[in-house]
Scaffold this motif. Structure first.
Motif, PDB file in Angstrom:
ATOM      1  N   LYS B  14      31.347  52.585 238.429  1.00 52.64           N
ATOM      2  CA  LYS B  14      29.909  52.738 238.699  1.00 52.64           C
ATOM      3  C   LYS B  14      29.639  53.889 239.677  1.00 52.64           C
ATOM      4  CE  LYS B  14      29.401  47.691 238.412  1.00 52.64           C
ATOM      5  NZ  LYS B  14      30.687  47.200 238.974  1.00 52.64           N
ATOM      6  N   THR B  15      30.405  54.963 239.549  1.00 52.32           N
ATOM      7  CA  THR B  15      30.231  56.101 240.462  1.00 52.32           C
ATOM      8  C   THR B  15      29.502  57.255 239.795  1.00 52.32           C
ATOM      9  OG1 THR B  15      32.403  56.840 239.721  1.00 52.32           O
ATOM     10  CG2 THR B  15      32.303  55.630 241.813  1.00 52.32           C
ATOM     11  N   ASN B  16      29.264  57.155 238.462  1.00 53.66           N
ATOM     12  CA  ASN B  16      28.626  58.237 237.709  1.00 53.66           C
ATOM     13  C   ASN B  16      29.313  59.580 237.951  1.00 53.66           C
ATOM     14  OD1 ASN B  16      26.881  56.280 236.855  1.00 53.66           O
ATOM     15  ND2 ASN B  16      25.270  56.814 238.345  1.00 53.66           N
ATOM     16  N   CYS B  17      30.636  59.603 237.906  1.00 52.00           N
ATOM     17  CA  CYS B  17      31.400  60.821 238.207  1.00 52.00           C
ATOM     18  C   CYS B  17      31.351  61.830 237.050  1.00 52.00           C
ATOM     19  CB  CYS B  17      32.842  60.470 238.524  1.00 52.00           C
ATOM     20  SG  CYS B  17      33.762  59.873 237.075  1.00 52.00           S
ATOM     21  N   LYS B  18      30.929  61.412 235.868  1.00 53.52           N
ATOM     22  CA  LYS B  18      30.772  62.267 234.686  1.00 53.52           C
ATOM     23  C   LYS B  18      32.101  62.753 234.089  1.00 53.52           C
ATOM     24  CE  LYS B  18      26.288  64.107 236.196  1.00 53.52           C
ATOM     25  NZ  LYS B  18      26.268  63.371 237.482  1.00 53.52           N
ATOM     26  N   GLU B  19      33.231  62.321 234.620  1.00 54.09           N
ATOM     27  CA  GLU B  19      34.508  62.828 234.114  1.00 54.09           C
ATOM     28  C   GLU B  19      34.783  62.380 232.673  1.00 54.09           C
ATOM     29  OE1 GLU B  19      37.940  62.540 236.823  1.00 54.09           O
ATOM     30  OE2 GLU B  19      36.455  62.432 238.437  1.00 54.09           O
ATOM     31  N   GLY B  35      31.107  51.690 219.899  1.00 51.14           N
ATOM     32  CA  GLY B  35      32.282  52.212 219.212  1.00 51.14           C
ATOM     33  C   GLY B  35      32.329  53.732 219.168  1.00 51.14           C
ATOM     34  N   ALA B  36      31.357  54.390 219.810  1.00 50.40           N
ATOM     35  CA  ALA B  36      31.284  55.848 219.747  1.00 50.40           C
ATOM     36  C   ALA B  36      32.170  56.520 220.794  1.00 50.40           C
ATOM     37  CB  ALA B  36      29.838  56.313 219.908  1.00 50.40           C
ATOM     38  N   ALA B  37      32.661  55.756 221.766  1.00 50.42           N
ATOM     39  CA  ALA B  37      33.568  56.328 222.767  1.00 50.42           C
ATOM     40  C   ALA B  37      34.682  55.330 223.044  1.00 50.42           C
ATOM     41  CB  ALA B  37      32.806  56.632 224.059  1.00 50.42           C
ATOM     42  N   GLN B  38      35.821  55.844 223.502  1.00 47.17           N
ATOM     43  CA  GLN B  38      36.955  54.982 223.823  1.00 47.17           C
ATOM     44  C   GLN B  38      36.953  54.697 225.316  1.00 47.17           C
ATOM     45  OE1 GLN B  38      39.277  53.678 221.667  1.00 47.17           O
ATOM     46  NE2 GLN B  38      37.949  54.487 220.052  1.00 47.17           N
ATOM     47  N   ILE B  39      37.291  53.472 225.658  1.00 45.92           N
ATOM     48  CA  ILE B  39      37.295  53.080 227.065  1.00 45.92           C
ATOM     49  C   ILE B  39      38.279  53.948 227.871  1.00 45.92           C
ATOM     50  CG2 ILE B  39      39.011  51.242 226.699  1.00 45.92           C
ATOM     51  CD1 ILE B  39      36.019  51.039 229.092  1.00 45.92           C
ATOM     52  N   GLU B  40      39.336  54.446 227.189  1.00 50.64           N
ATOM     53  CA  GLU B  40      40.357  55.257 227.870  1.00 50.64           C
ATOM     54  C   GLU B  40      39.787  56.567 228.421  1.00 50.64           C
ATOM     55  OE1 GLU B  40      40.881  53.787 224.969  1.00 50.64           O
ATOM     56  OE2 GLU B  40      42.386  52.314 225.558  1.00 50.64           O
ATOM     57  N   ALA B  41      38.625  56.973 227.936  1.00 48.09           N
ATOM     58  CA  ALA B  41      38.024  58.213 228.416  1.00 48.09           C
ATOM     59  C   ALA B  41      37.656  58.125 229.897  1.00 48.09           C
ATOM     60  CB  ALA B  41      36.798  58.577 227.584  1.00 48.09           C
ATOM     61  N   CYS B  42      37.559  56.945 230.409  1.00 46.83           N
ATOM     62  CA  CYS B  42      37.263  56.772 231.831  1.00 46.83           C
ATOM     63  C   CYS B  42      38.585  56.740 232.596  1.00 46.83           C
ATOM     64  CB  CYS B  42      36.489  55.477 232.083  1.00 46.83           C
ATOM     65  SG  CYS B  42      36.295  55.113 233.842  1.00 46.83           S
ATOM     66  N   PRO B  43      38.823  57.728 233.489  1.00 44.69           N
ATOM     67  CA  PRO B  43      40.122  57.776 234.168  1.00 44.69           C
ATOM     68  C   PRO B  43      40.278  56.697 235.240  1.00 44.69           C
ATOM     69  CG  PRO B  43      38.753  59.684 234.772  1.00 44.69           C
ATOM     70  CD  PRO B  43      37.950  58.857 233.821  1.00 44.69           C
ATOM     71  N   TYR B  44      39.205  56.026 235.566  1.00 38.52           N
ATOM     72  CA  TYR B  44      39.274  55.084 236.694  1.00 38.52           C
ATOM     73  C   TYR B  44      39.339  53.622 236.262  1.00 38.52           C
ATOM     74  CZ  TYR B  44      38.084  59.367 239.016  1.00 38.52           C
ATOM     75  OH  TYR B  44      38.111  60.653 239.440  1.00 38.52           O
ATOM     76  N   ILE B  45      39.327  53.428 234.967  1.00 36.39           N
ATOM     77  CA  ILE B  45      39.337  52.040 234.493  1.00 36.39           C
ATOM     78  C   ILE B  45      40.722  51.436 234.755  1.00 36.39           C
ATOM     79  CG2 ILE B  45      40.126  52.269 232.078  1.00 36.39           C
ATOM     80  CD1 ILE B  45      36.824  50.771 232.570  1.00 36.39           C
ATOM     81  N   THR B  46      40.784  50.206 235.186  1.00 32.44           N
ATOM     82  CA  THR B  46      42.086  49.614 235.519  1.00 32.44           C
ATOM     83  C   THR B  46      42.759  49.067 234.261  1.00 32.44           C
ATOM     84  OG1 THR B  46      41.165  47.436 235.890  1.00 32.44           O
ATOM     85  CG2 THR B  46      41.244  48.905 237.794  1.00 32.44           C
ATOM     86  N   GLU B  47      44.068  48.939 234.327  1.00 30.24           N
ATOM     87  CA  GLU B  47      44.828  48.381 233.204  1.00 30.24           C
ATOM     88  C   GLU B  47      44.327  46.978 232.892  1.00 30.24           C
ATOM     89  OE1 GLU B  47      47.041  49.631 231.059  1.00 30.24           O
ATOM     90  OE2 GLU B  47      46.620  51.544 232.054  1.00 30.24           O
ATOM     91  N   ASP B  48      44.033  46.260 233.922  1.00 29.43           N
ATOM     92  CA  ASP B  48      43.573  44.896 233.775  1.00 29.43           C
ATOM     93  C   ASP B  48      42.265  44.850 232.980  1.00 29.43           C
ATOM     94  OD1 ASP B  48      44.011  42.217 234.286  1.00 29.43           O
ATOM     95  OD2 ASP B  48      42.495  42.217 235.900  1.00 29.43           O
ATOM     96  N   ALA B  49      41.373  45.753 233.328  1.00 36.63           N
ATOM     97  CA  ALA B  49      40.082  45.810 232.645  1.00 36.63           C
ATOM     98  C   ALA B  49      40.275  46.196 231.190  1.00 36.63           C
ATOM     99  CB  ALA B  49      39.168  46.808 233.348  1.00 36.63           C
ATOM    100  N   LYS B  50      41.220  47.134 230.942  1.00 38.12           N
ATOM    101  CA  LYS B  50      41.495  47.560 229.570  1.00 38.12           C
ATOM    102  C   LYS B  50      41.988  46.388 228.730  1.00 38.12           C
ATOM    103  CE  LYS B  50      43.109  52.093 230.393  1.00 38.12           C
ATOM    104  NZ  LYS B  50      44.218  53.044 230.297  1.00 38.12           N
TER     105      LYS B  50
END
Lengths: 274, 448
Positions: B14-19, B35-50
């Motif tokens: 929730k930082t809106n970093c735009k990365e 389904g238009a984007a992959q969750i992996e595109a967010c570099p900060y998502i945790t393995e647990d969340a994935k």
């Protein structure tokens, strides 16, 4: 997590429809769920046998042998044979001889055959024409008149002749009218609406939504029937709540699988025990 | 299960970093949900969340693989209850059954049919893919039968509840990715271990759906998820209802525990052959993934495999036959040529009628896009150019000296154009309906 039982409840219900009169009259319809999932109130599908008013030239020997060659020469004898020897619940008489491109038999003669067959058995009667829409319109109108009070099914009204069959069968002479469409939910719905707008009660209509042999476009039939039932039950669409009558014998012997070596000559095949 | 954008948003930083390429975490979450984007595109998502997300977005019904090599088939993986909603994806497999309780004569007859019933239908080889081997009491004979199935190259299924015998059976079929139809509420721990060790699909049976649900949960808790569920054999009505309810639970009620393919033993519901055929067709329509009959004989196979091919056709893609010249009734160098399209349904109807006419003839089928005659014509894939090119390049002019080309009555309008493109040919207009072909051909050849 424990199993949560699946519900098969719908808001709509298929119309109940009586065919024939007297002790052997049958009721079809009444389903409130998809096939085989209704509760106790619905009626099991009824199975009938087809007879022709001409010798079944094109039929396979195995079918003719089951009745005997002499029996199938005479529709009255044929109908009696079925009533006495099988568990068929109705008789489907096809007046093939009326076909203007075939024997072009007169309407009077054909009506007489229908009357004689009706008188010879107590099974409910379904009367079909020759497949020529124009002639069938007139023919089934006269059949409806001659068999007034017998509660027969006129099989079937199509887009080209629904008016005469609908008015005579469904209104003037109190018969049941089958509405035939070719494997398409919208066409089926449209013909039902046309008939009801004419004044035929929805409860007097049966649908023939078309059929196909397995391997020959059966998927269209299966999906059309699924869609019709889901609309009738799930969306409570009154214009699709008619019971379905389908003529599976018509095409079954025309496909190559039925004629394949090793299929038709297999003596191990059980004779049908209806 | 569809995951809401908001649920995904909670897992982002929730930082809106735009990365990730999106202006806000919320916008990104909405894209992932659709389904238009992959969750992996967010570099900060945790393995647990994935892991949480992949669990939540997993398909409602698992795809289970049976068989190896050419025999490998998917079971399950369905996403809709009715084929008109999208399509069914994994065709039902048919099975015959042998058993140590049956005489050698009966078993041999069923094996003979398994060898005999193998035919091509519109590019698909039709045969009973699975052979069920049912254990009664004679372990040696039972294992012999299983071996025979493995050797003949079908997917073996061992139907055995006895743990010790199941272990022996598993050893015989361990490299086949076959089915070990063994688990019940009483023995599931032992047989789950056997199935797991031998990489077999484990069949699960119970007396009721709630018991079945219960035992599936317990097997999953043991870490095994290669399962197939028995719809039961209490009665035909009960089995049918169970098949529908298992699938409906999985797809509509999102109950993952029932998100497995199902197996139907029609031969346990009735020993009447006709009734088994009728039940098999009902279960092809409604949710049998493997359907077992006593014996898949040839007449039954002709009807059932045709039906299966129909039902498992993707409604968005018509079935097609190969564009080529087909020969009928010993066609020779005098035989006329009929023309139609490559839509499988048209081909089957027309070819059946030509066979029925008993008149020797050729049937020319160009690539018409897999549509029916009128549709193909309207779409421009069945015009005079396509037709004349095909006639010139197909080699038909060497096969027959006849220069009669019979076009479908529904495209009579093409007669003139084809005539112009094929001046050596006499272009005849055939009947508009296939059923009129026999009469037409008999008259044409002077037989009528």
């Amino acid at each position: 997590m424990a199993y949560k039982e699946v519900e098969h409840k719908y808001s709509g219900k298929i119309n109940e429809c009586v065919m024939g009169t007297g002790e052997k009259a049958i009721t079809i319809g009444g389903e409130n769920a998809l096939p085989f999932l209704s509760d106790g109130e619905s009626h099991a599908p009824a199975v009938g046998l087809t007879i022709l008013d001409i010798y079944p030239e094109d039929w396979e020997e195995v079918v003719i042998e089951a009745y005997g060659e002499d029996t199938v020469k005479d529709p009255v004898a044929w109908a009696k044979y079925i009533e006495e020897n099988t568990d068929a619940e109705f008789i489907h008489l096809r007046l093939i001889s009326a076909d203007p491109n075939g024997q072009d038999n007169s309407i009077e003669n054909c009506v007489a055959t229908a009357v004689n067959v009706e008188a010879a058995t107590s099974l409910p009667l379904v009367v079909g024409g020759s497949g020529n829409a124009e002639k069938d319109g007139k023919l089934l109108e006269e059949v409806a008149k001659a068999l007034e009070g017998k509660n027969v099914v006129l099989f079937s009204a199509v887009e080209e002749n629904y008016k005469s069959i609908g008015v005579a069968g469904g209104m003037a002479y109190g018969q049941k009218v089958s509405a035939e469409s070719s494997v398409d939910i919208n066409l089926a719905k449209q013909l039902n609406i046309l008939l009801t707008q004419l004044g035929v009660s929805g409860g007097d209509i049966i649908m023939d939504v078309g059929s196909a042999c397995s391997g020959y476009g059966f998927e269209y039939v299966a999906s059309t029937m699924d869609r019709i039932r889901l609309a009738a039950l799930g969306q409570n669409d009154e214009s699709l709540q008619m019971p379905i009558m389908t003529n599976v014998g018509d095409q079954a012997w025309g496909v190559r699988e039925a004629l394949a070596e090793g299929a038709k000559k297999d003596k191990n095949l059980e004779r049908w025990n209806l | 299960m569809a995951v809401k954008g908001l649920d995904i948003f909670k897992l982002t930083p929730k930082t809106n970093c735009k990365e990730c390429g999106f202006p806000t975490c919320m916008a990104f979450s909405m894209k992932v949900a659709s389904g238009a984007a992959q969750i992996e595109a967010c570099p900060y998502i945790t393995e647990d969340a994935k892991a949480q997300l992949s669990e939540a977005t997993a398909p409602p019904m698992k795809t289970i693989k049976v068989g190896v090599g050419e025999l490998e088939h998917n079971l399950g993986g369905e996403t809709v209850l009715y084929r008109h909603e999208k399509t069914y994806v994994s065709k039902a497999l048919l099975a015959s059954e042998v058993s140590d309780a049956l005489s050698d004569e009966v078993n041999d007859a069923r094996f003979a049919n398994l060898e005999k019933v193998k035919f091509d239908r519109i590019g698909e080889m039709m045969f009973a893919e699975v052979v069920s081997v049912r254990y009664a009491s004679d372990q040696a004979k039972f294992l012999e039968l299983l071996k025979k199935v493995v050797e003949m190259g079908r997917i073996p299924m061992a139907v055995v509840e006895d743990e010790a015998v199941a272990k022996e059976a598993a050893a015989v079929i361990k490299d086949t990715k076959g089915i070990l139809m063994a688990a019940t509420p009483a023995n599931y721990e032992a047989v789950t271990a056997i199935a797991k060790d031998n990489k077999l699909v484990l069949g699960v049976s119970a007396d009721s759906l709630s018991e079945l649900h219960d035992v599936v949960e317990k097997i999953e808790a043991l870490g095994y998820k290669e399962l197939i569920l028995n719809v039961g054999s209490k009665s035909i009505k009960d089995a049918y209802r169970n098949a529908v309810d298992i699938r409906t639970s999985a797809l509509k009620n999102k109950d993952r525990t029932f998100g497995y393919p199902s197996i139907v033993f029609t031969n346990q519901l009735s020993d009447n052959r006709s009734l088994q055929v009728a039940m098999t067709s009902a279960f092809i329509l409604r949710y049998g993934s493997v359907i077992v009959m006593d014996d898949v004989d040839y007449p039954a196979a002709l009807a059932l495999f045709g039906m299966r091919q129909n039902i498992y056709t993707d409604p968005q893609k018509p079935m097609r036959v190969e564009a080529t010249i087909y020969e009928f009734n010993n066609a020779d160098d005098e035989s006329p040529v009929l023309l139609t399209v490559d839509f499988a349904l048209t081909y089957f109807t027309v070819s059946g009628e030509i066979e029925r006419s008993k008149v020797p003839a050729y049937l020319a089928i160009p690539d018409a896009g897999g549509y029916s005659v009128l549709t193909a014509w309207a779409a421009g894939s069945f015009g005079s150019g396509v037709i004349s090119d095909f006639i010139k390049n197909s080699g038909i002019e060497e096969k027959t000296k006849s220069r009669k080309l019979i076009i479908p009555g529904k495209v009579a309008v093409l007669q003139g154009d084809i005539k112009e493109a094929l001046p050596d040919w006499e272009i005849l207009v055939g009947p508009p309906e296939a059923m009129q072909i026999p009469k037409y051909l008999r008259e044409l050849s002077g037989l009528a």
